[in-house]
Write an enzyme that holds these catalytic residues in place. Structure first.
Site, PDB file in Angstrom:
ATOM      1  N   ARG A  29       4.063 -23.404   9.178  1.00 24.42           N
ATOM      2  CA  ARG A  29       3.708 -24.728   8.642  1.00 24.42           C
ATOM      3  C   ARG A  29       2.407 -25.217   9.276  1.00 24.42           C
ATOM      4  O   ARG A  29       2.245 -26.402   9.554  1.00 24.42           O
ATOM      5  CB  ARG A  29       4.847 -25.711   8.892  1.00 24.42           C
ATOM      6  CG  ARG A  29       6.129 -25.354   8.138  1.00 24.42           C
ATOM      7  CD  ARG A  29       7.133 -26.485   8.217  1.00 24.42           C
ATOM      8  NE  ARG A  29       8.457 -26.085   7.765  1.00 24.42           N
ATOM      9  CZ  ARG A  29       8.860 -26.122   6.500  1.00 24.42           C
ATOM     10  NH1 ARG A  29       8.039 -26.544   5.574  1.00 24.42           N
ATOM     11  NH2 ARG A  29      10.078 -25.749   6.190  1.00 24.42           N
TER      12      ARG A  29
ATOM     13  N   ASP B  82      11.124 -29.433  -6.145  1.00 27.29           N
ATOM     14  CA  ASP B  82      10.678 -30.812  -6.357  1.00 27.29           C
ATOM     15  C   ASP B  82       9.164 -30.945  -6.540  1.00 27.29           C
ATOM     16  O   ASP B  82       8.613 -32.022  -6.351  1.00 27.29           O
ATOM     17  CB  ASP B  82      11.163 -31.706  -5.206  1.00 27.29           C
ATOM     18  CG  ASP B  82      10.652 -31.247  -3.849  1.00 27.29           C
ATOM     19  OD1 ASP B  82       9.948 -30.218  -3.792  1.00 27.29           O
ATOM     20  OD2 ASP B  82      10.958 -31.927  -2.855  1.00 27.29           O
TER      21      ASP B  82
ATOM     22  N   ARG C  79      42.528 -30.740   2.042  1.00 26.17           N
ATOM     23  CA  ARG C  79      41.409 -31.338   2.777  1.00 26.17           C
ATOM     24  C   ARG C  79      40.301 -31.805   1.842  1.00 26.17           C
ATOM     25  O   ARG C  79      40.168 -31.333   0.716  1.00 26.17           O
ATOM     26  CB  ARG C  79      40.793 -30.294   3.705  1.00 26.17           C
ATOM     27  CG  ARG C  79      41.598 -30.071   4.966  1.00 26.17           C
ATOM     28  CD  ARG C  79      40.999 -28.945   5.774  1.00 26.17           C
ATOM     29  NE  ARG C  79      41.725 -28.791   7.024  1.00 26.17           N
ATOM     30  CZ  ARG C  79      41.734 -27.676   7.744  1.00 26.17           C
ATOM     31  NH1 ARG C  79      41.065 -26.607   7.336  1.00 26.17           N
ATOM     32  NH2 ARG C  79      42.401 -27.621   8.870  1.00 26.17           N
TER      33      ARG C  79
ATOM     34  N   MET D  17      20.415 -27.989   1.039  1.00 30.74           N
ATOM     35  CA  MET D  17      19.042 -28.431   1.277  1.00 30.74           C
ATOM     36  C   MET D  17      18.570 -29.364   0.170  1.00 30.74           C
ATOM     37  O   MET D  17      19.168 -29.431  -0.911  1.00 30.74           O
ATOM     38  CB  MET D  17      18.116 -27.220   1.409  1.00 30.74           C
ATOM     39  CG  MET D  17      18.193 -26.593   2.798  1.00 30.74           C
ATOM     40  SD  MET D  17      16.961 -25.310   3.035  1.00 30.74           S
ATOM     41  CE  MET D  17      17.128 -25.023   4.799  1.00 30.74           C
TER      42      MET D  17
ATOM     43  N   ARG E 226      36.446 -31.858   6.527  1.00 31.31           N
ATOM     44  CA  ARG E 226      35.610 -30.880   7.223  1.00 31.31           C
ATOM     45  C   ARG E 226      34.227 -30.870   6.570  1.00 31.31           C
ATOM     46  O   ARG E 226      34.096 -31.216   5.397  1.00 31.31           O
ATOM     47  CB  ARG E 226      36.184 -29.464   7.097  1.00 31.31           C
ATOM     48  CG  ARG E 226      37.535 -29.261   7.749  1.00 31.31           C
ATOM     49  CD  ARG E 226      37.399 -29.135   9.265  1.00 31.31           C
ATOM     50  NE  ARG E 226      38.645 -28.699   9.877  1.00 31.31           N
ATOM     51  CZ  ARG E 226      39.625 -29.505  10.267  1.00 31.31           C
ATOM     52  NH1 ARG E 226      39.520 -30.816  10.109  1.00 31.31           N
ATOM     53  NH2 ARG E 226      40.716 -29.005  10.826  1.00 31.31           N
TER      54      ARG E 226
ATOM     55  N   HIS F 261      19.922 -22.500   6.197  1.00 32.61           N
ATOM     56  CA  HIS F 261      18.973 -21.452   5.806  1.00 32.61           C
ATOM     57  C   HIS F 261      19.613 -20.279   5.070  1.00 32.61           C
ATOM     58  O   HIS F 261      18.891 -19.431   4.541  1.00 32.61           O
ATOM     59  CB  HIS F 261      18.195 -20.975   7.036  1.00 32.61           C
ATOM     60  CG  HIS F 261      17.345 -22.084   7.607  1.00 32.61           C
ATOM     61  ND1 HIS F 261      17.875 -23.042   8.440  1.00 32.61           N
ATOM     62  CD2 HIS F 261      16.057 -22.404   7.414  1.00 32.61           C
ATOM     63  CE1 HIS F 261      16.926 -23.905   8.752  1.00 32.61           C
ATOM     64  NE2 HIS F 261      15.809 -23.551   8.147  1.00 32.61           N
TER      65      HIS F 261
ATOM     66  N   GLN G 270      20.767 -20.594   2.344  1.00 31.06           N
ATOM     67  CA  GLN G 270      20.265 -20.813   0.980  1.00 31.06           C
ATOM     68  C   GLN G 270      18.881 -20.212   0.757  1.00 31.06           C
ATOM     69  O   GLN G 270      18.445 -20.026  -0.372  1.00 31.06           O
ATOM     70  CB  GLN G 270      20.168 -22.326   0.696  1.00 31.06           C
ATOM     71  CG  GLN G 270      21.481 -23.024   0.660  1.00 31.06           C
ATOM     72  CD  GLN G 270      21.313 -24.516   0.922  1.00 31.06           C
ATOM     73  OE1 GLN G 270      21.294 -25.307  -0.007  1.00 31.06           O
ATOM     74  NE2 GLN G 270      21.200 -24.908   2.173  1.00 31.06           N
TER      75      GLN G 270
HETATM   76  O1  F6P Z   1      11.113 -27.722   2.027  1.00 28.24           O
HETATM   77  C1  F6P Z   1      12.094 -26.783   1.879  1.00 28.24           C
HETATM   78  C2  F6P Z   1      13.123 -26.896   2.933  1.00 28.24           C
HETATM   79  O2  F6P Z   1      14.009 -25.859   2.680  1.00 28.24           O
HETATM   80  C3  F6P Z   1      13.835 -28.249   2.993  1.00 28.24           C
HETATM   81  O3  F6P Z   1      14.894 -28.384   2.094  1.00 28.24           O
HETATM   82  C4  F6P Z   1      14.313 -28.294   4.417  1.00 28.24           C
HETATM   83  O4  F6P Z   1      14.446 -29.606   4.880  1.00 28.24           O
HETATM   84  C5  F6P Z   1      13.229 -27.605   5.138  1.00 28.24           C
HETATM   85  O5  F6P Z   1      12.629 -26.713   4.234  1.00 28.24           O
HETATM   86  C6  F6P Z   1      13.739 -26.878   6.366  1.00 28.24           C
HETATM   87  O6  F6P Z   1      12.753 -26.054   6.842  1.00 28.24           O
HETATM   88  P1  F6P Z   1      12.649 -25.378   8.277  1.00 28.24           P
HETATM   89  O7  F6P Z   1      13.952 -25.475   8.945  1.00 28.24           O
HETATM   90  O8  F6P Z   1      12.252 -23.985   7.966  1.00 28.24           O
HETATM   91  O9  F6P Z   1      11.556 -26.104   8.974  1.00 28.24           O
END
Ligand code: F6P
Length: 352
Positions: free
Chosen positions: A72, A129, A162, A169, A267, A273, A275
């Site tokens: 990033r 998005d 439950r 995410m 619960r 991740h 996903q």
């Molecule tokens: O922007 C995509 C995304 O998967 C978000 O849904 C999530 O908040 C973020 O990335 C998490 O990213 P990382 O844990 O890799 O910084």
């Protein structure tokens, strides 16, 4: 032409399929050569490259992650960072750069375009998005993973009487939550677009259990907010270079609140991740491949400062700034689909 490629931001299934499509079409049909920049904009900023030929991309179509790795890194946050990127592109004699990323990565691409770089973008985020495109690759894979998880927790929730809260995410939008929630038959779906009242969630579940049901499934997007608190729940302090907090934890908060307010044992399951990992679905491989071939064709048309996008069933190009100008949120049409399946009024309530 010599073309650079990078993948930036959070990874997402299908990144390798895009890289493969760009390189194969570029080499076989345009006579291109490629340079891979490692770890997103960091590779351009610090000039960290890898050769990207047919050997390098062999066998990567079904692989998750990205062979170029990612970060990033935001060059705009470093003194002279954007100019350093322009210098790197010049040094390698690149005619174009294909930047595969979400709004942050493509935001940097816009800035470099304004400084004269020939950039074509490919939209990527499992959150789905980005404005300008109907679908981002990776989203379908994430929805399938989340739906399978919801199916699995259904049987254990039912066996134990439950409530199980599944946190998925979705930072600013609830696309994964609403798609997997509807596909998985969730009883309540909570999305960032609609701040919710915890008591209303509790009352909704109580009504369901009064009708003779003895278990429930709640799907919540990580960025969903309670109406009483302005901020989403975070898992750690601090922000990344693009100013994002680390979301996570709403599922556990909610499960505790539900148990306290209803008396139903609850619960939480956080998919996180999971996903984003692993092999892309066939839909995402197709979309990623169409984006990749579309992007290298755009390069050879000189369609710079643009990104490829899916509009209906067509791949089109449109200004990069269209992708980064706003967040594409879940529309009322989908919310109405979810609400139509339950005995609740389509009011202004946050409980979908
Ligand atoms: O922007 C995509 C995304 O998967 C978000 O849904 C999530 O908040 C973020 O990335 C998490 O990213 P990382 O844990 O890799 O910084």
């Amino acid at each position: 032409m010599k073309v650079g490629i990078l993948t930036g931001g959070g990874d997402c299934p299908g990144l390798n399929a895009v890289i493969r499509a760009v390189v194969r079409k570029g080499i076989f049909h345009h006579g291109d050569q490629f340079v891979g920049f490692m770890e997103g904009w960091r590779g351009v900023l610090e000039d960290i490259t890898t050769p990207l030929d047919l050997n390098a991309i062999a066998g990567i179509l079904p692989r998750g992650g990205t062979i170029l790795r990612t970060s990033r890194t935001n060059p705009a946050k470093k003194d002279g960072g954007l100019d350093a990127c322009i210098q790197t592109l010049k040094k390698h004699g690149l005619g174009a750069l294909v930047a595969i990323g979400g709004d942050d990565t493509l935001g940097v691409a816009v800035k470099l375009s304004q400084k004269g770089a020939n950039v074509v973008g490919v939209p990527k985020t499992i959150d789905n998005d980005l404005s300008g495109t109907d679908y981002c690759f990776g989203f379908d894979t994430a929805v399938n993973i989340a739906t399978e998880a919801i199916d699995r927790v259904h049987t254990t929730a039912e066996a134990h009487n439950r409530v199980i809260v599944v946190e998925v995410m979705g930072r600013d939008s609830g696309w994964i939550a609403i798609y997997s929630g509807i596909a998985g038959g969730a009883d309540v779906i909570l999305i960032p677009e609609r701040p919710f009242d915890v008591q209303e969630v509790a009352e909704t579940l109580k009504r369901r259990h009064q009708r003779g049901r003895y278990f429930s499934i709640v799907v919540v997007a990580e960025g969903a907010k309670m109406a009483t608190t302005p901020d989403a729940v975070t898992i750690a302090a601090g922000k990344d270079e693009f100013g994002h907090v680390r979301l996570g934890g709403i599922g556990n908060v909610l499960a505790r609140e539900i148990e306290t307010r209803t008396g139903f044992e609850s619960r939480a399951v956080v998919l996180g991740h999971i996903q984003r990992g692993g092999s892309p679905t066939a839909f995402d491989r197709m979309l990623a491949t169409r984006y990749g071939t579309g992007a290298i064709d755009a390069v050879h048309r000189g369609d710079f400062g643009k990104m490829v996008a899916l509009r209906g069933t067509d791949i089109v190009t449109l200004p990069l700034s269209d992708a980064t100008s706003r967040t594409r949120v879940v529309g009322q049409d989908l919310i109405d689909v979810a609400l139509g399946l339950h005995d609740r009024a389509p009011a202004q309530s946050g409980v979908v």
